[in-house]
Design a protein around this motif. Structure first.
Motif, PDB file in Angstrom:
ATOM      1  N   THR A 299     -69.126  -8.652  18.364  1.00 35.34           N
ATOM      2  CA  THR A 299     -69.101  -7.265  18.852  1.00 35.34           C
ATOM      3  C   THR A 299     -67.684  -6.720  18.952  1.00 35.34           C
ATOM      4  OG1 THR A 299     -69.020  -7.957  21.188  1.00 35.34           O
ATOM      5  CG2 THR A 299     -71.206  -7.650  20.194  1.00 35.34           C
ATOM      6  N   GLY A 300     -66.692  -7.589  18.886  1.00 35.54           N
ATOM      7  CA  GLY A 300     -65.304  -7.145  18.983  1.00 35.54           C
ATOM      8  C   GLY A 300     -64.374  -8.345  19.068  1.00 35.54           C
ATOM      9  N   ALA A 301     -63.108  -8.064  19.280  1.00 36.42           N
ATOM     10  CA  ALA A 301     -62.096  -9.111  19.375  1.00 36.42           C
ATOM     11  C   ALA A 301     -61.084  -8.744  20.445  1.00 36.42           C
ATOM     12  CB  ALA A 301     -61.404  -9.310  18.030  1.00 36.42           C
ATOM     13  N   ILE A 302     -60.444  -9.767  20.990  1.00 39.43           N
ATOM     14  CA  ILE A 302     -59.401  -9.561  22.000  1.00 39.43           C
ATOM     15  C   ILE A 302     -58.161 -10.326  21.567  1.00 39.43           C
ATOM     16  CG2 ILE A 302     -58.726  -9.866  24.411  1.00 39.43           C
ATOM     17  CD1 ILE A 302     -61.698  -9.779  25.141  1.00 39.43           C
ATOM     18  N   THR A 303     -57.046  -9.621  21.445  1.00 44.90           N
ATOM     19  CA  THR A 303     -55.781 -10.255  21.097  1.00 44.90           C
ATOM     20  C   THR A 303     -55.018 -10.605  22.367  1.00 44.90           C
ATOM     21  OG1 THR A 303     -54.569  -8.165  21.017  1.00 44.90           O
ATOM     22  CG2 THR A 303     -55.670  -8.892  18.985  1.00 44.90           C
ATOM     23  N   LEU A 304     -54.049 -11.479  22.224  1.00 47.38           N
ATOM     24  CA  LEU A 304     -53.218 -11.857  23.360  1.00 47.38           C
ATOM     25  C   LEU A 304     -52.510 -10.635  23.928  1.00 47.38           C
ATOM     26  CD1 LEU A 304     -51.867 -13.929  25.215  1.00 47.38           C
ATOM     27  CD2 LEU A 304     -50.182 -14.335  23.402  1.00 47.38           C
ATOM     28  N   GLU A 305     -51.991  -9.783  23.050  1.00 49.77           N
ATOM     29  CA  GLU A 305     -51.303  -8.570  23.509  1.00 49.77           C
ATOM     30  C   GLU A 305     -52.239  -7.680  24.329  1.00 49.77           C
ATOM     31  OE1 GLU A 305     -48.769  -4.793  21.665  1.00 49.77           O
ATOM     32  OE2 GLU A 305     -50.008  -6.040  20.364  1.00 49.77           O
ATOM     33  N   ARG A 306     -53.462  -7.531  23.846  1.00 50.06           N
ATOM     34  CA  ARG A 306     -54.449  -6.713  24.556  1.00 50.06           C
ATOM     35  C   ARG A 306     -54.758  -7.292  25.925  1.00 50.06           C
ATOM     36  NH1 ARG A 306     -56.679  -1.563  23.761  1.00 50.06           N
ATOM     37  NH2 ARG A 306     -58.875  -1.515  24.318  1.00 50.06           N
ATOM     38  N   LEU A 307     -54.899  -8.603  25.988  1.00 47.77           N
ATOM     39  CA  LEU A 307     -55.200  -9.256  27.262  1.00 47.77           C
ATOM     40  C   LEU A 307     -54.054  -9.086  28.247  1.00 47.77           C
ATOM     41  CD1 LEU A 307     -56.946 -11.107  29.046  1.00 47.77           C
ATOM     42  CD2 LEU A 307     -55.827 -13.054  27.942  1.00 47.77           C
ATOM     43  N   LEU A 308     -52.823  -9.317  27.793  1.00 43.98           N
ATOM     44  CA  LEU A 308     -51.666  -9.203  28.682  1.00 43.98           C
ATOM     45  C   LEU A 308     -51.513  -7.768  29.189  1.00 43.98           C
ATOM     46  CD1 LEU A 308     -49.026 -11.435  26.862  1.00 43.98           C
ATOM     47  CD2 LEU A 308     -50.347 -11.975  28.909  1.00 43.98           C
ATOM     48  N   THR A 309     -51.749  -6.787  28.322  1.00 41.72           N
ATOM     49  CA  THR A 309     -51.675  -5.390  28.736  1.00 41.72           C
ATOM     50  C   THR A 309     -52.723  -5.089  29.799  1.00 41.72           C
ATOM     51  OG1 THR A 309     -50.886  -4.730  26.550  1.00 41.72           O
ATOM     52  CG2 THR A 309     -51.768  -2.995  27.966  1.00 41.72           C
ATOM     53  N   SER A 310     -53.917  -5.615  29.613  1.00 41.60           N
ATOM     54  CA  SER A 310     -54.994  -5.398  30.582  1.00 41.60           C
ATOM     55  C   SER A 310     -54.662  -6.034  31.921  1.00 41.60           C
ATOM     56  CB  SER A 310     -56.301  -5.964  30.034  1.00 41.60           C
ATOM     57  OG  SER A 310     -56.643  -5.374  28.809  1.00 41.60           O
ATOM     58  N   LEU A 311     -54.100  -7.226  31.891  1.00 41.81           N
ATOM     59  CA  LEU A 311     -53.705  -7.898  33.130  1.00 41.81           C
ATOM     60  C   LEU A 311     -52.628  -7.101  33.856  1.00 41.81           C
ATOM     61  CD1 LEU A 311     -53.595 -11.615  31.915  1.00 41.81           C
ATOM     62  CD2 LEU A 311     -55.244 -10.614  33.494  1.00 41.81           C
ATOM     63  N   ALA A 312     -51.691  -6.538  33.090  1.00 37.52           N
ATOM     64  CA  ALA A 312     -50.624  -5.746  33.696  1.00 37.52           C
ATOM     65  C   ALA A 312     -51.180  -4.490  34.352  1.00 37.52           C
ATOM     66  CB  ALA A 312     -49.581  -5.381  32.642  1.00 37.52           C
ATOM     67  N   VAL A 313     -52.137  -3.842  33.691  1.00 34.38           N
ATOM     68  CA  VAL A 313     -52.721  -2.617  34.231  1.00 34.38           C
ATOM     69  C   VAL A 313     -53.475  -2.888  35.530  1.00 34.38           C
ATOM     70  CG1 VAL A 313     -54.514  -0.886  33.830  1.00 34.38           C
ATOM     71  CG2 VAL A 313     -52.842  -1.377  32.059  1.00 34.38           C
ATOM     72  N   THR A 314     -54.142  -4.045  35.600  1.00 35.43           N
ATOM     73  CA  THR A 314     -54.893  -4.371  36.806  1.00 35.43           C
ATOM     74  C   THR A 314     -53.985  -4.860  37.936  1.00 35.43           C
ATOM     75  OG1 THR A 314     -55.307  -6.641  36.033  1.00 35.43           O
ATOM     76  CG2 THR A 314     -56.962  -4.964  35.501  1.00 35.43           C
ATOM     77  N   GLY A 315     -52.669  -5.006  37.639  1.00 40.97           N
ATOM     78  CA  GLY A 315     -51.735  -5.390  38.682  1.00 40.97           C
ATOM     79  C   GLY A 315     -51.379  -6.851  38.703  1.00 40.97           C
ATOM     80  N   LEU A 316     -52.078  -7.675  37.897  1.00 42.36           N
ATOM     81  CA  LEU A 316     -51.814  -9.097  37.917  1.00 42.36           C
ATOM     82  C   LEU A 316     -50.462  -9.431  37.302  1.00 42.36           C
ATOM     83  CD1 LEU A 316     -55.317 -10.501  36.908  1.00 42.36           C
ATOM     84  CD2 LEU A 316     -54.362 -10.145  39.188  1.00 42.36           C
ATOM     85  N   GLY A 317     -49.976  -8.527  36.448  1.00 41.92           N
ATOM     86  CA  GLY A 317     -48.703  -8.786  35.814  1.00 41.92           C
ATOM     87  C   GLY A 317     -47.550  -8.017  36.415  1.00 41.92           C
ATOM     88  N   ASP A 318     -47.764  -7.382  37.588  1.00 37.39           N
ATOM     89  CA  ASP A 318     -46.720  -6.579  38.220  1.00 37.39           C
ATOM     90  C   ASP A 318     -45.902  -7.460  39.150  1.00 37.39           C
ATOM     91  OD1 ASP A 318     -45.124  -4.770  39.439  1.00 37.39           O
ATOM     92  OD2 ASP A 318     -46.733  -3.477  40.211  1.00 37.39           O
ATOM     93  N   PRO A 319     -44.636  -7.778  38.807  1.00 37.15           N
ATOM     94  CA  PRO A 319     -43.824  -8.653  39.650  1.00 37.15           C
ATOM     95  C   PRO A 319     -43.566  -8.066  41.032  1.00 37.15           C
ATOM     96  CG  PRO A 319     -42.468  -7.596  37.976  1.00 37.15           C
ATOM     97  CD  PRO A 319     -43.897  -7.293  37.629  1.00 37.15           C
ATOM     98  N   SER A 320     -43.680  -6.744  41.193  1.00 38.51           N
ATOM     99  CA  SER A 320     -43.399  -6.133  42.491  1.00 38.51           C
ATOM    100  C   SER A 320     -44.482  -6.438  43.509  1.00 38.51           C
ATOM    101  CB  SER A 320     -43.292  -4.617  42.335  1.00 38.51           C
ATOM    102  OG  SER A 320     -44.529  -4.040  41.919  1.00 38.51           O
ATOM    103  N   THR A 321     -45.641  -6.957  43.019  1.00 38.66           N
ATOM    104  CA  THR A 321     -46.716  -7.276  43.947  1.00 38.66           C
ATOM    105  C   THR A 321     -46.620  -8.695  44.470  1.00 38.66           C
ATOM    106  OG1 THR A 321     -48.162  -8.020  42.146  1.00 38.66           O
ATOM    107  CG2 THR A 321     -48.269  -5.679  42.755  1.00 38.66           C
ATOM    108  N   GLY A 322     -45.654  -9.449  43.917  1.00 40.42           N
ATOM    109  CA  GLY A 322     -45.530 -10.843  44.318  1.00 40.42           C
ATOM    110  C   GLY A 322     -44.815 -10.982  45.650  1.00 40.42           C
TER     111      GLY A 322
END
Length: 208
Positions: A185-208
């Motif tokens: 039904t589709g594909a997910i690339t590493l770049e797409r996954l990392l971007t999604s994680l960043a948008v959800t806040g998991l990749g935001d260093p300021s939240t650490g």
């Protein structure tokens, strides 16, 4: 003395510009900034009803190949589209292999040189550069390992953590998303996954 020029900070470009909002809605720049932020989130994917992104929310459509396609075509598709890998599907559209870019490149290297890299040093420069043109009618199916490795797939309702764990375990920058019937039904690339994680806040260093 003329009126003093008013300067404002453009929230999009991050530079100071003359204020052209005299007599207009001063809230427009802030609304524009919010609209840009919202659109960037929507571009990554739609959040599920439970508030968590799922595989179906961030999956994208990417070109695929079949076992009957020439190896040269597979390499060209990956190169032209700048893909991190390729998904090989059967006639029903079910993934039979998910190949990272290095594995796609491996398809084009003669088996003898894969088994004994020292052989590559015995070739002269002209011969070493011409191996690409000698692929001929060799197909993707001809070059897949026997037996083929289990393709890296996730269900449409898989979480971002499940996708990240699979990518890490199989060392693949690309995973296939399949429905209940096993069809792609589709594909997910590493770049797409990392971007999604960043948008959800998991990749935001300021939240650490």
């Amino acid at each position: 003395m003329g009126a003093t020029q008013r300067w404002v900070l453009d929230p999009i470009q991050g530079v100071r510009r003359p204020d052209k909002t005299e007599g207009t809605d001063r809230a427009a720049p802030s609304r524009r900034a919010r609209e840009v932020h919202v659109s960037s989130v929507e571009a990554v994917g739609r959040t599920g009803q439970d508030g968590a992104m799922r595989a179906r929310d961030i999956a994208v459509s990417l070109p695929t190949v079949t076992v009957r396609d020439p190896v040269l075509k597979a390499v060209q598709i990956m190169a032209v589209r700048r893909l991190p890998g390729l998904i090989v599907v059967d006639d029903a559209g079910r993934p039979v292999a998910v190949l990272p870019g290095t594995q796609v490149l491996r398809l084009s290297i003669p088996a003898a040189f894969q088994d004994d890299p020292m052989l590559a040093r015995t070739l002269d420069e002209e011969s070493a550069d011409s191996f690409w043109s000698e692929l001929g009618t060799l197909t993707v199916g001809d070059c897949l390992p026997r037996p083929p490795a289990r393709p890296a797939t996730v269900a449409t309702d898989s979480t971002l953590l499940e996708i990240a764990a699979l990518m890490s375990r199989v060392r693949s920058p690309l995973v296939a998303v399949t429905g209940a019937d096993g069809v792609l039904t589709g594909a997910i690339t590493l770049e797409r996954l990392l971007t999604s994680l960043a948008v959800t806040g998991l990749g935001d260093p300021s939240t650490g």
